[in-house]
Write an enzyme that holds these catalytic residues in place. Structure first.
Site, mmCIF file in Angstrom:
data_model
loop_
_atom_site.group_PDB
_atom_site.id
_atom_site.type_symbol
_atom_site.label_atom_id
_atom_site.label_comp_id
_atom_site.label_asym_id
_atom_site.label_seq_id
_atom_site.Cartn_x
_atom_site.Cartn_y
_atom_site.Cartn_z
ATOM 1 N N ASN A 168 0.807 -1.227 0.000
ATOM 2 C CA ASN A 168 0.000 0.000 0.000
ATOM 3 C C ASN A 168 0.842 1.280 0.000
ATOM 4 O OD1 ASN A 168 0.677 -0.693 2.681
ATOM 5 N ND2 ASN A 168 -0.883 0.690 3.460
ATOM 6 N N GLY A 244 2.236 -5.630 7.555
ATOM 7 C CA GLY A 244 1.289 -6.360 6.716
ATOM 8 C C GLY A 244 0.107 -6.829 7.545
ATOM 9 N N THR A 248 -0.527 -13.090 8.160
ATOM 10 C CA THR A 248 0.871 -13.243 7.738
ATOM 11 C C THR A 248 1.803 -13.092 8.938
ATOM 12 O OG1 THR A 248 0.311 -12.370 5.570
ATOM 13 C CG2 THR A 248 2.637 -12.409 6.136
ATOM 14 N N ALA A 249 1.478 -12.167 9.836
ATOM 15 C CA ALA A 249 2.313 -11.987 11.037
ATOM 16 C C ALA A 249 2.387 -13.294 11.831
ATOM 17 C CB ALA A 249 1.745 -10.872 11.912
ATOM 18 N N GLU A 266 3.996 -4.394 12.427
ATOM 19 C CA GLU A 266 3.060 -3.279 12.209
ATOM 20 C C GLU A 266 1.917 -3.853 11.395
ATOM 21 O OE1 GLU A 266 3.631 -0.468 13.545
ATOM 22 O OE2 GLU A 266 5.788 -0.290 13.789
ATOM 23 N N CYS A 299 -3.287 1.636 6.670
ATOM 24 C CA CYS A 299 -3.494 0.866 7.894
ATOM 25 C C CYS A 299 -4.099 1.720 8.999
ATOM 26 C CB CYS A 299 -2.170 0.281 8.359
ATOM 27 S SG CYS A 299 -0.907 1.538 8.603
ATOM 28 N N GLU A 485 8.155 1.336 16.572
ATOM 29 C CA GLU A 485 9.292 1.839 15.789
ATOM 30 C C GLU A 485 9.257 3.358 15.840
ATOM 31 O OE1 GLU A 485 9.577 -0.090 11.968
ATOM 32 O OE2 GLU A 485 9.683 -2.072 12.887
HETATM 33 P P1 NAD Z 1 0.243 -9.289 3.577
HETATM 34 O O1 NAD Z 1 0.375 -9.711 4.977
HETATM 35 O O2 NAD Z 1 -0.576 -10.112 2.662
HETATM 36 O O3 NAD Z 1 1.658 -9.159 2.866
HETATM 37 C C1 NAD Z 1 2.674 -8.326 3.368
HETATM 38 C C2 NAD Z 1 4.018 -8.898 2.988
HETATM 39 O O4 NAD Z 1 4.170 -10.180 3.588
HETATM 40 C C3 NAD Z 1 4.231 -9.119 1.494
HETATM 41 O O5 NAD Z 1 5.560 -8.797 1.156
HETATM 42 C C4 NAD Z 1 4.005 -10.601 1.335
HETATM 43 O O6 NAD Z 1 4.667 -11.164 0.233
HETATM 44 C C5 NAD Z 1 4.603 -11.121 2.623
HETATM 45 N N1 NAD Z 1 4.122 -12.445 3.010
HETATM 46 C C6 NAD Z 1 2.917 -13.001 2.754
HETATM 47 N N2 NAD Z 1 2.868 -14.245 3.261
HETATM 48 C C7 NAD Z 1 4.061 -14.479 3.866
HETATM 49 C C8 NAD Z 1 4.608 -15.571 4.592
HETATM 50 N N3 NAD Z 1 3.912 -16.687 4.780
HETATM 51 N N4 NAD Z 1 5.859 -15.443 5.097
HETATM 52 C C9 NAD Z 1 6.567 -14.309 4.928
HETATM 53 N N5 NAD Z 1 6.101 -13.253 4.234
HETATM 54 C C10 NAD Z 1 4.854 -13.322 3.720
HETATM 55 O O7 NAD Z 1 -0.297 -7.808 3.654
HETATM 56 P P2 NAD Z 1 -0.693 -6.867 2.448
HETATM 57 O O8 NAD Z 1 -2.004 -7.328 1.901
HETATM 58 O O9 NAD Z 1 0.463 -6.725 1.522
HETATM 59 O O10 NAD Z 1 -0.857 -5.472 3.201
HETATM 60 C C11 NAD Z 1 -2.036 -5.061 3.766
HETATM 61 C C12 NAD Z 1 -1.987 -5.204 5.266
HETATM 62 O O11 NAD Z 1 -0.879 -4.492 5.790
HETATM 63 C C13 NAD Z 1 -3.205 -4.607 5.938
HETATM 64 O O12 NAD Z 1 -3.630 -5.444 6.962
HETATM 65 C C14 NAD Z 1 -2.674 -3.307 6.517
HETATM 66 O O13 NAD Z 1 -3.382 -2.796 7.609
HETATM 67 C C15 NAD Z 1 -1.288 -3.683 6.882
HETATM 68 N N6 NAD Z 1 -0.455 -2.482 7.025
HETATM 69 C C16 NAD Z 1 -0.057 -2.113 8.276
HETATM 70 C C17 NAD Z 1 0.709 -0.962 8.447
HETATM 71 C C18 NAD Z 1 1.168 -0.519 9.809
HETATM 72 O O14 NAD Z 1 2.099 0.258 9.892
HETATM 73 N N7 NAD Z 1 0.560 -0.976 10.884
HETATM 74 C C19 NAD Z 1 1.068 -0.201 7.334
HETATM 75 C C20 NAD Z 1 0.631 -0.608 6.080
HETATM 76 C C21 NAD Z 1 -0.118 -1.773 5.937
#
Ligand code: NAD
Length: 511
Positions: A168, A244, A248-249, A266, A299, A485
């Site tokens: 994003n 993300g 995924t986390a 995050e 986010c 952070e």
């Molecule tokens: P996502 O979790 O699908 O992907 C994020 C990253 O993780 C990508 O690079 C992806 O390839 C990687 N990933 C996916 N599966 C993985 C795995 N099994 N192991 C290791 N890496 C993996 O998230 P997204 O759809 O790209 O982003 C949207 C999300 O991010 C939303 O929930 C949003 O709120 C959050 N976000 C949070 C913040 C914050 O600062 N809190 C900022 C921006 C986005």
């Protein structure tokens, strides 16, 4: 005889030209470009057209990149802080020199507004690097005595850090991590999101040209499960910073658990915007409409508007005035306020939330579906498929999916709380599993202090939104994240803190 027709120019291998900017499509590992046998197609959210065939990394590329970061670590950690800071400033200079290229490539790749990439986001990337370079040189903790013994606290570089980032705000979010990690003396492997791989590749060129030694900064491209998981599980990794989604986390935490690697997360949010009747309701409406920025893919977005009952109609009037003036369309156009969402699959997801909410009795005061006008234009202009109307849903229940789950699109809900009932306002505001941010509109300082103290959130904004200083702690509570952070908190994460205790006696006497 007519001269032979010259062959059309061909791009160098492994290069995609995106809006006139050549971008290398390979990984960047150990100071050189590395290809993979497999590739994946990166498409533009503007029209779905392919932009590039990107190297599709897996376990092997992950291992090679972490090994490169591990091998480069002792040299980088031993580089004097002033020299590390100088190099980070040189990278920032390189970013500033290429703002136009970075801005257009990011817009083509993730669909966010070109004007904000140009004027806000990319200059901010450079600023982020400069901030942490300067902060590094200011890091200090006063020495203190324990029964005559001197305590000295130092920040030792921890080792290779894996940074995994979302689509994003690709380079912007990466720079919040790259800056402090490199400043701290850690080496880095960045895995950008597969939907937005391009600016990470440009950044690798910039860092290299600025003089960053090989292996200090690496990029592995690829899908999360294929490239991200082996990076998170690698035993040579010392830190993982991830931005993300919550699921995924969990996967990354599981992969990291085997090596007990500290993670900074995050994650998502479902933040409230609390509007009290004593607020400047025009300002409150401005704040509400801001939540459609980046087509709602933020986010921190305050997607749950909670209004004191007596203010509902006036607030709604101001809000609708503003929403109807928003222009949706091509994000390269200066006049556009809302561009496309990232991907057809993502739009399906967003629309699914809205459909289910409407089926459950919600009412769409505005929006409620795809932008059909742009969809009809699609055949002519190739725009349309990914555009979702700015939407506001009323008549929603606190325990419903639309109020509880992060939509990550231009979709807001509106609920009310009874007159003067601060307890109910706080109950609704805190009533999800998230705790990233909260925004408060009120004309009463005492109320702001009272309510602010009760909100579960990493950031509380009062009569403002999205003001972020890098010196402030940033992160989420509950399911919105782990850790903070920003400022020295970033250094605490990327370093091993050490306390050295020195006795007053025992020194050898050398003449
Ligand atoms: P996502 O979790 O699908 O992907 C994020 C990253 O993780 C990508 O690079 C992806 O390839 C990687 N990933 C996916 N599966 C993985 C795995 N099994 N192991 C290791 N890496 C993996 O998230 P997204 O759809 O790209 O982003 C949207 C999300 O991010 C939303 O929930 C949003 O709120 C959050 N976000 C949070 C913040 C914050 O600062 N809190 C900022 C921006 C986005």
């Amino acid at each position: 005889m007519a001269p032979p027709t010259p062959a059309p120019p061909t791009n160098p291998p492994h290069t995609a030209v995106v809006a006139t900017v050549p971008v290398d499509t390979r990984h960047w590992i150990g100071g050189r470009r590395v290809a993979s046998v497999a590739t994946f197609t990166d498409r533009s959210p503007l029209d779905g057209a392919p932009l590039a065939e990107i190297a599709r990394g897996g376990a092997e590329e992950a291992r090679t990149a972490v090994a490169a970061a591990r091998d480069a670590f002792p040299g980088w950690a031993a580089t004097p802080p002033a020299e590390r800071a100088r190099l980070l400033h040189a990278v920032a200079d390189g970013v500033e020199a290429r703002v136009e290229d970075l801005a257009i490539v990011e817009t083509m790749d993730n669909g966010a507004l070109l004007r904000s990439h140009r004027r806000g986001v990319m200059p901010r990337v450079a600023h982020n690097l400069r901030y942490f370079a300067d902060r590094l040189l200011a890091l200090s903790h006063d020495d203190f005595d324990t029964r005559g013994h001197r305590n000295h606290v130092s920040w030792d570089p921890a080792g290779p850090a894996v940074l995994i980032t979302p689509w994003n705000a690709p380079l912007m979010l990466a720079s919040w991590k790259i800056g402090p990690a490199l400043a701290a003396g850690s080496t880095v492997v960045l895995k950008p999101a597969e939907w937005t791989p391009l600016t990470a590749s440009l950044f690798a060129d910039i860092a290299h040209e600025a003089g960053l030694p090989g292996g200090v900064f690496n990029v592995v491209q690829g899908y999360g499960a294929e490239a991200g998981t082996p990076l998170a599980a690698d035993p040579d990794v010392r830190r993982i910073s991830f931005t993300g989604s919550v699921p995924t986390a969990r996967r990354i935490a599981t992969a990291a658990a085997g090596n007990l690697v500290p993670c900074s997360f995050e994650l998502g949010g479902k933040s409230p915007l609390l509007v009290f009747a004593d607020a400047d309701l025009e300002l409150a409406a401005d704040l509400a409409v801001e939540q459609y920025d980046n087509a709602g893919q933020v986010c921190l977005a305050a997607t749950r508007i909670l209004v004191e009952e007596s203010a509902r109609e006036i607030f709604l009037g101001h809000f609708l005035d503003r929403v109807t003036k928003l222009t949706q369309g091509d994000p390269r156009d200066e006049a556009t306020d809302i561009g496309p969402n990232i991907h057809p699959r993502h739009i399906e997801r967003v629309d699914g939330f809205v459909r289910r909410a409407l089926d459950a009795g919600a009412k769409a005061v505005v929006g409620g579906g795809r932008n059909t006008e742009l969809a009809e234009l699609a055949e002519l202009t190739e725009l349309g498929g990914n555009y979702y109307l700015p939407t506001l849903l009323t008549d929603v229940q606190q325990d419903s999916e639309i109020v509880q789950e992060e939509v990550f699109g231009p979709v807001l809900t509106l609920q009310t709380f009874p007159e003067g009932d601060e307890d109910e306002a706080v109950r609704l505001a805190n009533g999800t599993r998230f705790g990233l941010a909260a925004t408060l509109a009120t004309g009463d300082r005492e109320r702001a202090r009272r309510i602010g103290a009760r909100l579960v959130a990493g950031t509380v904004w009062v009569n403002c939104f999205f003001v972020r200083d890098l010196s402030a702690p940033f992160g989420g509570s509950r399911a919105s994240g782990i850790g903070r952070e920003g400022g020295d908190w970033s250094f605490d994460f990327y370093c091993d803190l050490k306390n050295t205790v020195t006795a007053p006696k025992g020194w050898a006497r050398h003449g």
